[in-house]
Every structure is written in structure tokens, then in C-alpha cells.
Motif scaffolding. Structure first.
Motif, PDB file in Angstrom:
ATOM      1  N   LEU A 149     -57.573 -12.098 -45.883  1.00  6.68           N
ATOM      2  CA  LEU A 149     -58.797 -11.422 -46.316  1.00  6.68           C
ATOM      3  C   LEU A 149     -58.935 -11.608 -47.827  1.00  6.68           C
ATOM      4  O   LEU A 149     -57.997 -11.362 -48.569  1.00  6.68           O
ATOM      5  N   PRO A 150     -60.095 -12.031 -48.298  1.00  2.23           N
ATOM      6  CA  PRO A 150     -60.241 -12.378 -49.715  1.00  2.23           C
ATOM      7  C   PRO A 150     -60.263 -11.198 -50.674  1.00  2.23           C
ATOM      8  O   PRO A 150     -59.928 -11.363 -51.835  1.00  2.23           O
ATOM      9  N   GLU A 151     -60.672  -9.992 -50.220  1.00  3.66           N
ATOM     10  CA  GLU A 151     -60.834  -8.878 -51.143  1.00  3.66           C
ATOM     11  C   GLU A 151     -60.125  -7.623 -50.657  1.00  3.66           C
ATOM     12  O   GLU A 151     -60.049  -7.358 -49.459  1.00  3.66           O
ATOM     13  N   LEU A 152     -59.655  -6.839 -51.600  1.00  4.42           N
ATOM     14  CA  LEU A 152     -58.961  -5.585 -51.307  1.00  4.42           C
ATOM     15  C   LEU A 152     -59.888  -4.590 -50.610  1.00  4.42           C
ATOM     16  O   LEU A 152     -59.483  -3.921 -49.651  1.00  4.42           O
ATOM     17  N   ASP A 153     -61.129  -4.491 -51.062  1.00  5.20           N
ATOM     18  CA  ASP A 153     -62.084  -3.557 -50.451  1.00  5.20           C
ATOM     19  C   ASP A 153     -62.310  -3.878 -48.975  1.00  5.20           C
ATOM     20  O   ASP A 153     -62.405  -2.976 -48.141  1.00  5.20           O
ATOM     21  N   MET A 154     -62.408  -5.148 -48.663  1.00  7.22           N
ATOM     22  CA  MET A 154     -62.598  -5.571 -47.283  1.00  7.22           C
ATOM     23  C   MET A 154     -61.404  -5.144 -46.426  1.00  7.22           C
ATOM     24  O   MET A 154     -61.565  -4.643 -45.308  1.00  7.22           O
ATOM     25  N   LYS A 198     -61.372  -1.353 -45.787  1.00 12.68           N
ATOM     26  CA  LYS A 198     -62.363  -0.948 -44.780  1.00 12.68           C
ATOM     27  C   LYS A 198     -61.916  -1.355 -43.379  1.00 12.68           C
ATOM     28  O   LYS A 198     -62.095  -0.605 -42.425  1.00 12.68           O
ATOM     29  N   ALA A 199     -61.350  -2.534 -43.253  1.00 14.81           N
ATOM     30  CA  ALA A 199     -60.945  -3.030 -41.942  1.00 14.81           C
ATOM     31  C   ALA A 199     -59.685  -2.346 -41.428  1.00 14.81           C
ATOM     32  O   ALA A 199     -59.553  -2.093 -40.230  1.00 14.81           O
ATOM     33  N   LYS A 221     -53.030   1.578 -45.711  1.00 14.73           N
ATOM     34  CA  LYS A 221     -52.929   2.111 -47.076  1.00 14.73           C
ATOM     35  C   LYS A 221     -52.574   1.029 -48.107  1.00 14.73           C
ATOM     36  O   LYS A 221     -51.593   1.119 -48.830  1.00 14.73           O
ATOM     37  N   ILE A 222     -53.382   0.011 -48.142  1.00 11.45           N
ATOM     38  CA  ILE A 222     -53.193  -1.113 -49.054  1.00 11.45           C
ATOM     39  C   ILE A 222     -53.716  -0.702 -50.428  1.00 11.45           C
ATOM     40  O   ILE A 222     -54.836  -0.218 -50.559  1.00 11.45           O
ATOM     41  N   PRO A 264     -52.087   1.171 -34.629  1.00 11.59           N
ATOM     42  CA  PRO A 264     -53.552   1.240 -34.624  1.00 11.59           C
ATOM     43  C   PRO A 264     -54.269  -0.116 -34.649  1.00 11.59           C
ATOM     44  O   PRO A 264     -55.438  -0.178 -34.322  1.00 11.59           O
ATOM     45  N   TYR A 265     -53.571  -1.178 -35.018  1.00 15.53           N
ATOM     46  CA  TYR A 265     -54.217  -2.495 -35.107  1.00 15.53           C
ATOM     47  C   TYR A 265     -53.409  -3.527 -34.318  1.00 15.53           C
ATOM     48  O   TYR A 265     -52.737  -4.376 -34.901  1.00 15.53           O
ATOM     49  N   PRO A 266     -53.474  -3.498 -32.992  1.00 16.16           N
ATOM     50  CA  PRO A 266     -52.660  -4.411 -32.193  1.00 16.16           C
ATOM     51  C   PRO A 266     -53.007  -5.890 -32.411  1.00 16.16           C
ATOM     52  O   PRO A 266     -52.173  -6.748 -32.178  1.00 16.16           O
ATOM     53  N   ASN A 267     -54.208  -6.177 -32.930  1.00 17.56           N
ATOM     54  CA  ASN A 267     -54.575  -7.570 -33.200  1.00 17.56           C
ATOM     55  C   ASN A 267     -53.763  -8.177 -34.346  1.00 17.56           C
ATOM     56  O   ASN A 267     -53.681  -9.392 -34.478  1.00 17.56           O
ATOM     57  N   LEU A 268     -53.140  -7.326 -35.172  1.00 20.97           N
ATOM     58  CA  LEU A 268     -52.316  -7.824 -36.278  1.00 20.97           C
ATOM     59  C   LEU A 268     -50.880  -8.115 -35.848  1.00 20.97           C
ATOM     60  O   LEU A 268     -50.162  -8.829 -36.550  1.00 20.97           O
TER      61      LEU A 268
END
Length: 138
Positions: A89-94, A97-98, A103-104, A49-53
Motif C-alpha cells: 500500500l503506497p500511503e499510511l492513511d490508506m 483506513k483499510a 494500529k500502523i 480480523p483480516y484473513p486475506n492478509l
């Protein structure tokens, strides 16, 4: 009338005689092969689902780091030797959402990717470093 007819006849004769009846050359095989390779590469990454990663090269990993502000992973040569792209990414919430499909659950989290998907997920930097040292990109 003769003055008009002769230039028209000569003009039409020149147009008909200058037409190119040779068939157009088919595209070079290398162009076709390059297009097939490009479409094959995009097809391989469509299931994740996230080919940019994903890693762009089979010789390196890519890494997603969530919430680790204290460690400077970019300066860790054991990691950067085999990891080319690092997204932090600095925060878990971010991150949730992204990338909800990952399932982090905890912070910090380190997720290692190859060209197909997730290879390793850890909340311990030493465990990640050990995994990277023991495994080579495929």
C-alpha cells in the motif's frame, strides 16, 4: 372400457416394477473429509480480523508493506524465498483506513504474517530481512 383399463393396468405394473428400492450410497469418505478440512481451515482464520492478509500455506509467510516505494521487495531473494504473497500500500492513511486493527503508526512499515496472525512488525527493511532469514514458516 376394456381397451382403456388394460393399458392403464399394464402401465402401472411397469411403473411399480421399475422403481429402485435400493438405498442411496452414502457420500465417499474423501468428500466428507475434504468438507471437514475446508471448514476447519475457515474456522482457524476467523479470529484474525483480516484473513486475506494471512498466509495461505504453512510453508510461506505473507507480507504487508506500507509506504515503501523506493525498495523493490519483490526482487529481494532473501525475502521472496520465504514470502509468497506481498501486498503493498503506497500511503499510511490508506493502510490505516483499510486495516485499523493493525494500529500502523509509521511509514514505511513491514508486517509479516503466518496462517494465524501477525508474526513480526518492523519499520526497518534490514530487520525484517534478518527476521525472515532466521525464522521458518510454521
Amino acid at each position: 372400457m376394456k381397451r382403456i383399463a388394460w393399458p392403464i393396468v399394464i402401465g402401472l405394473t411397469l411403473l411399480v416394477g421399475c422403481q429402485n428400492d435400493e438405498p442411496k450410497a452414502e457420500p465417499k469418505p474423501s468428500t466428507v473429509q475434504n468438507q471437514q478440512k475446508a471448514s476447519a481451515k475457515s474456522d482457524t482464520n476467523t479470529t484474525f480480523p483480516y484473513p486475506n492478509l494471512l498466509s495461505e500455506s504453512d510453508q510461506y509467510f505473507s507480507l504487508l508493506v506500507i509506504g515503501d516505494q523506493d525498495n523493490h521487495i519483490e526482487s529481494n531473494s532473501k525475502i521472496t524465498e520465504k514470502v509468497k504473497d506481498i501486498l503493498s500500500l503506497p500511503e499510511l492513511d490508506m493502510a490505516k483506513k483499510a486495516y485499523p486493527d493493525l494500529k500502523i503508526k509509521t511509514e514505511p512499515t513491514y508486517i509479516l504474517f503466518d496462517q494465524a496472525g501477525v508474526l513480526h512488525q518492523s519499520d526497518d527493511l534490514e530487520e525484517l530481512t534478518t527476521y525472515i532469514e532466521q525464522n521458518t514458516p510454521k
